[in-house]
Design an enzyme around this catalytic site. Structure first.
Site, short mmCIF file in Angstrom:
data_model
loop_
_atom_site.label_atom_id
_atom_site.label_comp_id
_atom_site.label_asym_id
_atom_site.label_seq_id
_atom_site.Cartn_x
_atom_site.Cartn_y
_atom_site.Cartn_z
N ARG A 105 49.04 -7.10 -46.31
CA ARG A 105 50.43 -7.21 -45.87
C ARG A 105 50.88 -8.66 -45.94
O ARG A 105 52.02 -8.95 -46.32
CB ARG A 105 50.46 -6.68 -44.46
CG ARG A 105 51.72 -6.24 -43.76
CD ARG A 105 52.72 -5.44 -44.48
NE ARG A 105 52.77 -4.07 -44.11
CZ ARG A 105 53.89 -3.37 -44.04
NH1 ARG A 105 55.06 -3.91 -44.28
NH2 ARG A 105 53.87 -2.09 -43.77
N GLU A 133 59.34 -3.90 -36.50
CA GLU A 133 58.65 -5.16 -36.82
C GLU A 133 59.53 -6.24 -37.42
O GLU A 133 59.34 -7.42 -37.09
CB GLU A 133 57.49 -4.86 -37.77
CG GLU A 133 56.38 -4.05 -37.12
CD GLU A 133 55.36 -3.59 -38.15
OE1 GLU A 133 54.18 -3.96 -38.01
OE2 GLU A 133 55.74 -2.87 -39.09
#
Length: 785
Positions: free
Chosen positions: A325, A726
């Site tokens: 990520r 997020e």
């Protein structure tokens, strides 16, 4: 205020669903104290409590473990070591390496060696101190640098490659290199890690857990007890915060409680006191980011070479996806024509780090944002202008992993925020202020966010739901997502209410349970509503199709003549209340229950070629922050922050704005005050609220302005909304960039000092000293000339 009073005075008739600011479904329970968390549950007869004995060395072999005094301690009912685990010992979420109790080897301070069940938590905690342990101490790797030097990694490295970055950097008109150390973050949820387990009459186990991943709890409990999955039920009603810390690391508590429950035939509760939680559970990964970049005289990035080194701790946990990520987000909002991004997963003899809001994305973004600012100072430009010059746009829209940007909102969003926040006027004001104030300096920065939405593990991008309609017209929905305060249950409630045109209070979302919806994915990756909302809608659509078919036949109508709205069903020229229509459907044997299912389309990633489309879409945002710092001490205040954030068609504007505000403040805390520290023996220093500083109300900008960027998602998400869990965290980067801007002002914006995070007053002071050294060096050069 008058409008608010008038709204409160009106009778509650119809509370609409999707697109409206409906209050959180547990808001009243939260503020009144009636919301039940696990430690609020009544103490069951015979309940015992658990504590663990912990290693005092980061890397050692156990020579002797004498627990006779522990067994004899007052209140102790049972003590177990690794060999007492009836099934699997390892509770690693993806890869092995996480023994529930250590065997002969320990690999971090705080690793559990044995566990005690006692009649009270206090008795259990006193007992664990009575063990006699002898160790053969082994060399320990405690830092990222140690691991890099030893080439010690928990998993193999992975690389993204686009073009020929070495060639582009070598022939570029300008070249720079640098690094930044970005520390991790403690989750600091209000409710600590906790689980409760009790036997069921068929020899199974019912586990109530504060977990973001009930199905993983079910699986791991079944494995450690050597039971089939259908004999284990995992249940989660709500968590007092999770932020990723309860995705994988809630499982050991559930497994430990379940083992004692099976052994003792008694209910068991295992709650970690705050200090144990901070010592024994993982945090956000530290990252050491290094880069080389080549660019032209305008500031276009021509080639970049990055190393992203994550501090994983002693085991893989979720580090594969976390470092992936970071790599996927190392471009942030910028088109990199030619890039190499290498991710390494460093093994250290510290607690195994884990998921945290944003996964690895924030760490990758810090690399590119540091690099952008260095380019700007080198060229004497405003960093915003360099950021805008390198933004993704049509024709410059391929990511380093091969995914094309389909929806281009970044340029318009940033231009709008630049105008609405008066950025250019304030930039001039900040410059004048800094010229006329000797000790106080202001900083200003506008930073963007582009964040991919989907699990990077493809199989997790699926969800199920179970919908039931009762004969009084009330509805119950069960789905696989968990509620940790973020409003998932409220949005699911709204989705179901909208599907049937009923008021939201007609819908209840029941506790997430593995015996209702199986094989659920964790509530993580900002996908809770995307996945579970679509599954819930699918269940609604299935029942609704049957109801419409019944109405067409029963009332001799076409489908267009049947409308569900305002708690009624319009049937041509006539209408019925929703409860009456449901009762009629029941009497005619129309099914009033259905399962729903959803899997995310389009996504794929080939790890061998490092190319694919790991994300369904991107959520975007930008923030402008202004700070004032005292150059004598490094102390500072965040004066104002303006945020414009892309949520597609908002399902619930109030909840989305709350998530944006909370995410920003948590991101600001990560980058400014929340300092994770270990001593040279591998012992965590920041192990309590006294020495780990999360933001308080006094740290929030006095002037905080949040607006939603309204543009429907191009992808067919739930009601064309976008995830909001997020992405807002990374808006906090604007505060760090503003602090660096204020420091740079002391060099006449000619120098960009290193500012590792968190940018505490001490680190800001050191950055100011670096600027002072630069000024002295420049003065010497002038004198020599």
């Amino acid at each position: 205020m008058r409008k608010l009073i008038e709204a409160q005075a009106q009778p509650a008739l119809f509370k609409p669903g999707v697109g409206h600011s409906v209050a959180h479904e547990s808001a009243c329970k939260h503020v009144s104290g009636s919301a039940q968390y696990i430690d609020d549950l009544p103490l069951l007869p015979g309940l015992v409590h658990v504590a663990t004995g912990q290693s005092i060395h980061p890397h050692a072999r156990i020579i002797l473990l004498d627990i006779r005094a522990v067994r004899a301690a007052p209140g102790v009912v049972d003590v177990i070591v690794q060999r007492d685990i009836p099934g699997e010992v390892d509770v690693g979420p993806v890869y092995g390496g996480d023994p529930l109790l250590a065997g002969d080897l320990v690999e971090y301070i705080g690793q559990p060696l044995f566990a005690v069940a006692a009649t009270s938590l206090e008795a259990a905690q006193r007992a664990v101190k009575l063990a006699r342990v002898e160790y053969d101490i082994l060399p320990a790797q405690l830092t990222v640098e140690d691991a890099l030097a030893a080439r010690s990694f928990v998993l193999p490295e992975h690389q993204l490659l686009m073009g020929d970055p070495d060639s582009e950097i070598d022939k570029a008109p300008h070249r720079l290199q640098g690094e930044i150390y970005v520390r991790g973050q403690e989750h600091f949820y209000l409710e600590g890690q906790i689980s409760q387990a009790q036997l069921t009459e068929d020899g199974g186990i019912h586990v109530i857990s504060s977990s973001q991943h009930p199905s993983e709890i079910q699986k791991l409990v079944a494995e450690v007890l050597d039971l089939p999955l259908h004999l284990v039920v995992a249940e989660v009603r709500r968590m007092g915060g999770g932020f990723g810390g309860k995705e994988s690391q809630a499982a050991p508590l559930a497994c430990m409680a379940a083992i004692f429950a099976k052994r003792l035939q008694r209910p068991v509760r295992y709650r970690m006191p705050r200090r144990d939680d901070m010592v024994q559970t993982g945090k956000r990964h530290d990252f050491l980011n290094r880069w080389r970049v080549g660019f032209d005289s305008d500031g276009h990035i021509l080639g970049v070479d990055m190393l992203l080194a994550g501090k994983c701790g002693y085991s893989p946990d979720l580090s594969e996806g976390i470092v992936d990520r970071a790599m996927f987000h190392a471009d942030n909002a910028y088109f990199l024509r030619s890039a190499r991004i290498l991710g390494v997963r460093c093994k250290t003899h510290t607690v195994s780090n884990t998921a945290f809001r944003g996964f690895g994305g924030p760490k990758g973004m810090m690399a590119i944002e540091s690099l952008i600012e260095d380019i700007a100072r080198h060229l004497g430009k405003d960093p915003l202008d360099v950021r805008k010059l390198n933004l993704y746009r049509p024709g410059a829209d391929e990511t380093p992993y091969g995914q094309k940007i389909e929806q281009h909102v970044l340029q318009d969003l940033i231009a709008r925020l630049e105008l609405d926040s008066d950025y250019r006027v304030r930039r001039e004001q900040v410059t004048r202020f800094n010229q006329t104030h000797r000790y106080l300096k202001k900083g200003l920065a506008l930073t963007p966010v582009k964040f991919g939405i989907s699990f990077t593990a493809k199989h997790l991008n699926q969800a199920g739901a179970l919908l039931q309609i009762y004969t009084d017209g009330s509805l119950m929905i069960n789905q696989g997502g968990t509620e940790m305060g973020q409003g998932l249950y409220t949005k699911i409630q709204q989705i179901v209410a909208s599907a049937f045109g009923v008021s939201v209070e007609r819908v209840i979302v029941s506790a997430t349970r593995t015996d209702k919806v199986p094989n659920t994915s964790p509530t993580a990756a900002s996908s809770g509503t995307d996945l579970n909302g679509m599954a819930a809608k699918d269940a609604c659509d299935r029942i609704k199709a049957d109801l419409i078919g019944f109405a067409c036949e029963h009332f001799q109508l076409s489908t267009e003549q049947i409308v569900f709205a305002n708690n009624r069903v319009q049937l041509g020229r006539e209408s019925m209340s929703f409860p009456d229509f449901i009762k009629l459907a029941y009497l005619n044997r129309i099914p009033l229950l259905a399962t729903g299912y959803y899997r995310t389309p389009k996504i794929f990633y080939n790890r061998d070629t490092a190319k694919g489309q790991p994300f369904l879409y991107f959520a975007n945002g930008a923030a402008v922050s202004e700070v004032t710092l005292d150059t004598r001490t490094g102390e500072y205040q965040v004066n104002r922050t303006d945020i414009l954030h892309d949520v597609g068609k908002s399902l619930n504007p109030a909840i989305d704005i709350g998530q944006i505000e909370g995410g920003f403040v948590q991101g600001m805390g990560w980058l400014t005050s929340e300092e994770l520290l270990w001593d040279d023996k591998g012992r965590i220093i920041s192990n309590s609220p006294a020495n780990y500083k999360i933001p308080t109300a006094f740290d929030v900008p006095a002037d905080l302005r949040v607006a939603l960027y309204h543009e429907p998602n191009l992808e067919n998400t739930i009601h064309l909304s976008k995830a909001v869990g997020e992405p807002p965290l990374m808006l906090g980067i604007a505060v760090w960039a503003a602090l660096r801007d204020a420091c740079s002002s002391t060099s006449g914006y000619r120098f960009s000092p290193r500012l590792d995070t968190p940018a505490t007053p001490e680190r800001v002071y050191w950055a100011l000293q670096e600027c002072a050294a630069f000024n002295a060096c420049q003065a010497q050069e002038v004198d020599r000339a």
